[in-house]
Each structure stands twice: as structure tokens, then as C-alpha cells.
Write an enzyme that holds these catalytic residues in place. Structure first.
Site, PDB file in Angstrom:
ATOM      1  N   LEU A 129      -4.205  -5.845  -4.415  1.00 35.93           N
ATOM      2  CA  LEU A 129      -3.258  -4.754  -4.621  1.00 35.93           C
ATOM      3  C   LEU A 129      -1.844  -5.296  -4.207  1.00 35.93           C
ATOM      4  CD1 LEU A 129      -2.769  -1.619  -4.439  1.00 35.93           C
ATOM      5  CD2 LEU A 129      -3.362  -1.521  -2.270  1.00 35.93           C
ATOM      6  N   ASP A 130      -0.981  -4.745  -4.791  1.00 37.47           N
ATOM      7  CA  ASP A 130       0.535  -5.253  -4.642  1.00 37.47           C
ATOM      8  C   ASP A 130       0.772  -6.603  -4.234  1.00 37.47           C
ATOM      9  OD1 ASP A 130       1.346  -2.448  -4.681  1.00 37.47           O
ATOM     10  OD2 ASP A 130       0.880  -2.143  -2.577  1.00 37.47           O
ATOM     11  N   ALA A 131      -0.021  -7.786  -4.857  1.00 32.99           N
ATOM     12  CA  ALA A 131       0.094  -8.894  -4.552  1.00 32.99           C
ATOM     13  C   ALA A 131       0.108  -9.800  -5.861  1.00 32.99           C
ATOM     14  CB  ALA A 131      -1.188  -9.400  -3.782  1.00 32.99           C
ATOM     15  N   GLY A 137       0.861  -1.370  -0.024  1.00 32.67           N
ATOM     16  CA  GLY A 137       0.042   0.001  -0.024  1.00 32.67           C
ATOM     17  C   GLY A 137       0.610   1.271   0.159  1.00 32.67           C
TER      18      GLY A 137
END
Lengths: 284, 284, 284, 284
Positions: free
Chosen positions: C227-229, C201
Site C-alpha cells: 500500500l502506497d509503497a 493510508g
């Protein structure tokens, strides 16, 4: 000759450095090393001094007394003064993994760690032969959910009896409760087998494998009541790839764990770590 | 407010730290950072202080004068006092490679480097468009065996005219002679594309390839008359394997060169580098 | 000469390697590189081949057709065949930070990246001068909560018009929606300024500072809806200490971000990345 | 089931990969791993295969015979075929330093190294207690200038008697002569305590200190007759600073030496190292 290590922290104010260095000079001490840092976010001043006092009449206790009166009270310092002659006493807690134990005892044997190790405690008997081969007393104190409180009492009793200064959890696979932590605040050193704060908790190598990270790590930290969330002393990492199965991550991780834990122990022994607000200031 | 950075080195003696910190206090200064180191082999004391003087009547020149009389002469110090307000002036020397130039100018543009760059000098005209796009004057001064002495005169003249404080050789492919070095002692920063002292001289990536090393490096150092043998400021390395052809080593090396040179420049600008006996003490 | 890169994955079965290498030989191809990997947990076979076909009558489309019939269908392969002659087309999305942009364009200019960059898109006009200085068309497409869907339509239209093969988010500070991701699955490369999965994040450097980590990192990954995964392509780290304020972490991080993103782009361009089960297999 | 590891190198030619994979398939083998590399400078093809042969009638010797006739002679290959079932036998040579010995024996004990260690040889008796505690026979063979030839005869005799496959010099402080090297070509693994080719010869940490390097290293290589100039298997480095005295470099170096040597041993045991032209190809 008397060698002292002085650790100080307090609110940042004008004139602290001059006052402290003056105080040392007035007491006929020579400053060998001085390290200092100001946390601008929190406005906290940190200082570490190594000083030598050659006078035959120098008394550490008297010095501490004057230090408190003349300096510490005036600047509202938190402070500790250690004589570098006394070796700290370290308790080793282990379970079944032997790599950190071998590594620590090898360094201890070769004189790399200036520390006394009065005993090793384990919740299993697996590693007793290693303790024996290094001639260190080994106490097997099993831990179950039911016996945990009692086991920790036994552990604490041994620590007190031997004047233990700090505890190293060398892959000790039990959570240490507040009973022990409160007796040894910022004095229980753990090695966690991940690059914290990634992969808190059990089986971090499995989680790292699942996430497909390209780098794994190990983290040594002081134990607090929040799981794997205490002040970080040292971290290191190693590159991995998709070809590494979980077993390979574990093997690579063992090398990280050994080095990171040993470095953390060395920093602690040399009184180079100061803790404030769940973070460490490390004068290396 | 007046901010000064003070650099000192001298023979190690009792009482230096207390005397210096006292002196600052007496002059109504506040010590913001203090860093100190003793080279036990050579018995040399090194110190770096950042101090603030709030008094409206404070005069740097007068302070320097008193510093010399009261402290420097007494302890036989070598010392320098810088005002942190004045940005140092940096000359950039380049040839045909553009990666370090882009990197430095990018950092300069974004405010990461607190420095002025009055001009860029090159023995080729290749990189002029880059200088133009950053609006920095570019001087094309060709160098041949015959014209070298004359070219260096031109370079020095430009440096003097613009009050240059230090020179950065950003992959400048000419050997800088003693004519320039003597004017800028420990003030000409070079980036060498190997992990010195391995692979001195030309074509280090070719030598690294031939030797089959598993790690390559880059080294930033002050230029002295001995080729690639000046005091090392910064080094970094990257892992390579048999699969890397020479072109791959060169490409990987470019990334190292950029970062290592930028870090060395930043340390120099912040006056964090002290040189003694062909080695650096770096207060980082 | 025709040079093809062939990527294959399927359930692991006996005889795949022999069948594929035979097939190449039968089609008068020569295998230049072969890389292969079996994920034992999932029983998946991965393979990457670079092959050359010298015959004047060789037709890539016909080869693909036979490949499908004779091999891919038989082993139930997922496969892609690329001609190494066609340069992929890359769209650059940026916001206000210029370090990754400078770095990518510098590499592009010097021929390090074998790619075409038809345009740069930004939600701000800040970086237009940089695009101009490299002579690359710059489209300013502002994004607000209200205009986001419409902005992404514009972005996609530009991508389609220019035959974009993949998108690089070079510190583009907007979340890319499924509208774009679904058109470019495992083809949108992001750089996240932390060592994922730590500090997902916004503001990861602030979180890293707060946690007191001793190492920071950067992660390049394919963008997925989580998100960001997404699958991690490349990561790198740098050592920090208590002396680093947040601004220092950010500055150090910039260097990581540049290198990590550039490496990820290079791996993608050379078709060395295969994605399976949200992880990457990287044949480097 | 029969598991073989096949190592091949020869001039690069069309069709090798297809021929080899075909050959395995024809012999009812399954290829588990294939690694391949072409040295374009020298035009040499390298290959490593792990294959499984399930047939009850499979005979390794017969397979080798056919391999030679059908493949090796045709392509003029240098080749070796190992059965992965037989553990290699490793001789350990040590002197007085114990850190590499502890490390290797710790790994050996925990099953990390798939190797037999029939004995330890030392020119001093210092480390006998460690050998004893791990229950490994220890031979004290003193070496002086006069007795060196005779001592090496004794060493070789022990090696032959126990069917030693390779020798590890775990900080063995004697130069091994051609008498031993010629019997064990590319089979004597040394750990040198510097980042080769920097600091060849004795006292590398002293030289590193004197030169003021910012990074130190360790190098594991096969021993050849040229001092510290044999093919490099593995290297690693650690960051140091001006604050590290020689004793600190030595302590930091010990950790590097342990890890680097252990990694080199593991690569050798798994037959992942091929040597050509004084360089290694490492299939990792």
C-alpha cells in the site's frame, strides 16, 4: 522606552481581545503588533502582542503583577511577558558537522541573530578551531554510554552558570535526555535532516535514497522525549532526482538544514513561536 | 447571527486597536479574527476584523452609522464593512484559452469558491460550450478597435444589471480601458503570464525563453491604467531549463496561471486584500 | 518517417553506448535524443533514445528483431521499443472527487495529453455528468467487499476490449488488487494525497494536521501490492501553517494532486519513466 | 586512469552521436556519462561526455589532436576537453558583505567545492579577517573612478600569476570592465540580488519592495558587457509578503544569494555549463 512582547493562550472566550487591548491602553501602552489565532478544533485562543510603554515611571514587574491580577487570572491564561531589550542567551551543541555551525556563527557575527552565544559544547574536539576563530568559548565534553549522565550534568551546569535561555542542537549527534529537556521544555531546538514525519531516526538521507523520493527536506523542531516527534517549528524541501547519489542528497540537505535551523532560531528569538498540544502556532 | 468583516486603514496613531476592539465589545460583538499591520515607511495602519453580533436586534446599517461617527471620523479612517452572508457576484471575461475557465468553473462547481457567477463574457465564441456545460449564461461581445468603446458599454451594462461586485479576466486578451477600471477600482483581477515586473506586455513566455531564465512565473494583480503595473495580489513560479521549448513554457505556465488566479480570487472573495499606494496588504 | 523511442536497462558494461549508437547508425537512423544514467550502487545502466528512420523500406518489426539479436541478447538487456505515432490508451478510474477528473479532461481536450481515453470507470455514478460533458463513455461499476472480485473482472474486461495500455486512478477510493496490478505492472498510476512515505493510508490530511507539519505534499506512484509503497514518479509540496484547518489542507492539497498527477501522466505517456528496484529513473 | 570531460557544440547534423561515441570506443575509452541536447530553434547540437581511458599509453594531448582531426574539423565543432584531475583555480572578488564569502569558504573547507582558491581580492579591507581565518591570501586593491583601470591591471596580473581559470564576484560591488571580461569570457560569475530580468542594476531589494512583489529572487550569471544581462546559470526565489520591510527582504535575499551562487560555482567547476547565444545549456 519599554518594549514588551506578550504571549497568551487560554480557552477561547468572548471579550478576550477587547479586554487585553483595553488593559494595554489603560496602562498607557501602545500596541505595535497584534497577532491572534483560534484553534477551533481545541477551542484555544492564542495571542501575541508587541507593546510600547513610554511613561518614565513604567515598571515591567508591576505591569506583570497587574496583568496577572486583572487579566490572566480572570481568563485562566497561560502567559509570558518578555522585555525585548534583553537578548536571549543561546547555547550551541555540535558534534563534527560544521555547516550549521558556520552558518549560525556567520549570521551571529553579521548581527542577523539578536542573541548572545556564551559558549559552544561538543562531544568532539573537531570544531574547536571554528569556535576559536569566532572567539567563542568551546567546551569539549565527550559522551559515552557510561559517561552520558555525567556529561549532561556538566552541560546543565554550564547552561545554568551562563543563564542560558535556550539550546540549539546544530547537528549534535547525541540524544538529549529528559534531564535536559525537563529543564528546557520547548527550549531545545533540533534540526532533523528529513521532512518529518518521514524518515525518523538515523540516516534519513539513506532512507530517502532507498525509497526513491523526488523531494528531500529538513525539519527543525523542539526536542521532546519522543524521538524526532516534537513540535515542528520550520520545514523546507528541495527537489532531487534519480541522478542524486546519497552523497548528493547529503550535500543538498546541508543547505536545507542551515536555512531551516536558522529560520527556526530567528522565530524563537523573536518569541514568535507558541506551543500547544505538540504543535506550534507561529506568528510570522 | 450577524457576521461582519471590517477593513480599515488610516494614519498610524496611538490607541486605534484598543478603540476599535472596545467599540466592537460595546456593540456586543465578539471578535473572531483580528489582523493588523503597520507600514512603517508610510506610517499607515491597516486592520481587518471578523466579528459576530449575536443580538437579535442588531442592525448592520445602524452599526455602520455608529462606526462612522464614533471611530472612522475620529481616526480619519478609510473603511469598508461587509456582511459575510452575501456572496459577492463575479463576472468572468475570457477569450480563447480555456484552462483558467475550466479551473475556475471546476472550483465553483465543487463549492470551493463562495461566489456567484451570473455570466461569462467573451470576445470570441470559442468557449461557449464550456459555459453551457456549466449552465452559465455566455455573452459573445466581439471587440475590434472600432467597436471597443461600444463593447465596453455593453459589458458594463451587463455588470450593472447583475449587480457585479468584481471582474475576473481569465486570460481575456483585450486591454480593459479606464471606462471599466474607474467603475471597478481594485476590483478587476487579471492574470499575467509572467513573474512581474519581468516581461510586461505581450508574449512573456517568448521573452522568458529568449532571456534564458531558469524560473518562470505568473502574477495576478488588480488592473490599473498602467499596463501590467497594478497592485500584485499573488505570484508563483516554476523551475524550467534549457530543454523547455516555448511550447513547454506555455504548458508549464498554464498550471501556474490557474493556481495563481484561483488563489487571488479566493483572497479577494474573503476580503483579505487591502490596497494602498499600488501595493497590497494581504491578511491570509 | 518512423520515430521510435527505445528504452534499455542492463548491467553496466563497457561499450554499450557506442554499440547502441552504432547500431542506430547502421540501420540508417538518426538519434534525436539520448539520455543515459548509471546507478552506481546497483551497477545498472539505463538508456532512453529517440530515433528517426527516414528510409521508405524501414520496418519496425524487423528492426526490433535485429535489435534483439545484435544488441539486446549480447548485453542481456531488458528493452522496449515504442513507435511514437501510436497514442497510448488510458483508462480513468474515479470515485466521487472531481478535481483530478476535471483537470485531466481539460488537458485532454486542449491537446496537452497525447493519449486516448476510451472510457471512465467509477464505483459511484456521481461524476457521470462530467464524463458526459466531455463525451467520454462512463461505466458505473459499484464495488463492495462481496462484489470486488467480480467488479475487477468487469474492469479488466473493459480494459482488454479497448486495448488499454495504462490505468490512472484519479482519486479512485478503492484498493486495486493484484488481479489488476499483475496485468498492468508499473502501468497503474495512483495519486496519493501526502508527501510519501509520510502519511501512508487513509486520511493523510488529518494526520498532517495532527502532526503540525509546515508543508504538505502529494505523490504520484505506480501501484504495487504494498500500500502506497510503489515507485514514486512525481511529488510536489505546498507550504501550510497553523492557520490551516483540515478543510484548508484538503483544498490546498487538491491543487497539488491535480498538478502532480498530470505531470506523472505526461511523463508516462512520453515513455520517460523507467522502473528498477521499486524506484524510478526519469528522463525529463 | 585518465578521466576526460568533453564539451561539444556545432550545427545539428546526422550521425554526430554515433561518430563521437565510436571515436571514444576506437580510442579504448569508456563513456561514463553522456548528455546531449539540440536547440531546435537555432539548430545547434550540444554534447557533454565524461569518459575514462584506462590504457597506460593514453596521452591526453595526442587524443585531443586526433579528436580535432577526425571529429571536430569534420563537424565544424566548437569543443573543449578537460582532464577531471586538474582542479580549476578560482579567484574570489568581494567588497564588504560577508555572507557569500563565509558560505563559499565554509564549503571549500569542508571539501564540497573541488577548486583551488589562490587568493581573495577586495576593494575594501573589511573582510580581511575572514580571509585570514581561512588562511587565504587577501589583496586589498581599492577602486576609485580614477584608479579603476590601474586596479584592474593589478587584478589581472594576480590572476595571471596564479593561473586563475575563473573569477567569482561574491557580492563585489564594482562593475567589472571589458578589460577583465575579454580575458575571462563566460568565466566571470556574478550573483545579482534579484530575479533577473526584473530589477536590473543597483538596489533591487528596494525596487522589489516598492513594486510590492510577493516573491523575491537571486540570479547567478556570467558577466558580459551588458549590465546584469549575461547568460543565466542559476536562479532561486523565496516568498515574501507585505510584512517584510526592506531590511527583511535583504536578510531573506542573503540566503538566496548564498545558495544560488554556490550552485552556479559547482555547475561551473564540474564543466556542466555551456553557453550559446547568451543562454546557458546546463547538463545537471
Amino acid at each position: 522606552m519599554n518594549k514588551l512582547t506578550i504571549l497568551i493562550h487560554c480557552s477561547d472566550q468572548s471579550g478576550i481581545i477587547a479586554s487585553v487591548t483595553n488593559f494595554i491602553a489603560t496602562n498607557k501602552g501602545n500596541i505595535v503588533y497584534i497577532d491572534q489565532y483560534v484553534d477551533r478544533e481545541q477551542n484555544i485562543f492564542f495571542m501575541r502582542l508587541e507593546s510600547e510603554f513610554e511613561s518614565a515611571t513604567f515598571k515591567t514587574e508591576a505591569f506583570k503583577h497587574t496583568f496577572k491580577q486583572d487579566l490572566a487570572d480572570r481568563f485562566k491564561m497561560k502567559w509570558r511577558i518578555y522585555s525585548t531589550e534583553t537578548k536571549p542567551k543561546m547555547a550551541l551543541f555540535v558534534s563534527k558537522y560544521d555547516h550549521c555551525l558556520y552558518d549560525i556563527l556567520g549570521r551571529y557575527n553579521s548581527g542577523e541573530l539578536e542573541v548572545d552565544i556564551p559558549f559552544i559544547i561538543s562531544n568532539h574536539s573537531t570544531l574547536k578551531p571554528i569556535a576559536d576563530s569566532f572567539n567563542i568559548p568551546f567546551y569539549h565534553i565527550p559522551v559515552t554510554k557510561e559517561t552520558k549522565a555525567q556529561a549532561e550534568d556538566q552541560q546543565l551546569e554550564l547552561c545554568k552558570k551562563h543563564g542560558i535561555n535556550f539550546i540549539v542542537l546544530a547537528r549534535y549527534m547525541q540524544i538529549v535526555s529528559s534531564k535536559i529537556i525537563s529543564q528546557y521544555p520547548n527550549k531545545v531546538i533540533n534540526i532533523h535532516h528529513s521532512f518529518l514525519p518521514a524518515f525518523v531516526g538515523a540516516k534519513p538521507y539513506h532512507s530517502a535514497y532507498k525509497r526513491g523520493v523526488k523531494i528531500i527536506g529538513a525539519t527543525s523542531h523542539y526536542v521532546t522525549e519522543a524521538l524526532d516527534a516534537g513540535p515542528i517549528i520550520e520545514q523546507d524541501v528541495a527537489r532531487v532526482s534519480h541522478t542524486h547519489a546519497i552523497a548528493d542528497l547529503i550535500a543538498k540537505g546541508r543547505d536545507l538544514e542551515k536555512i531551516v535551523l536558522a529560520n527556526a532560531i530567528k522565530l524563537h528569538i523573536k518569541r514568535k513561536v507558541m506551543v500547544f498540544n505538540n504543535k506550534t502556532v507561529i506568528f510570522s
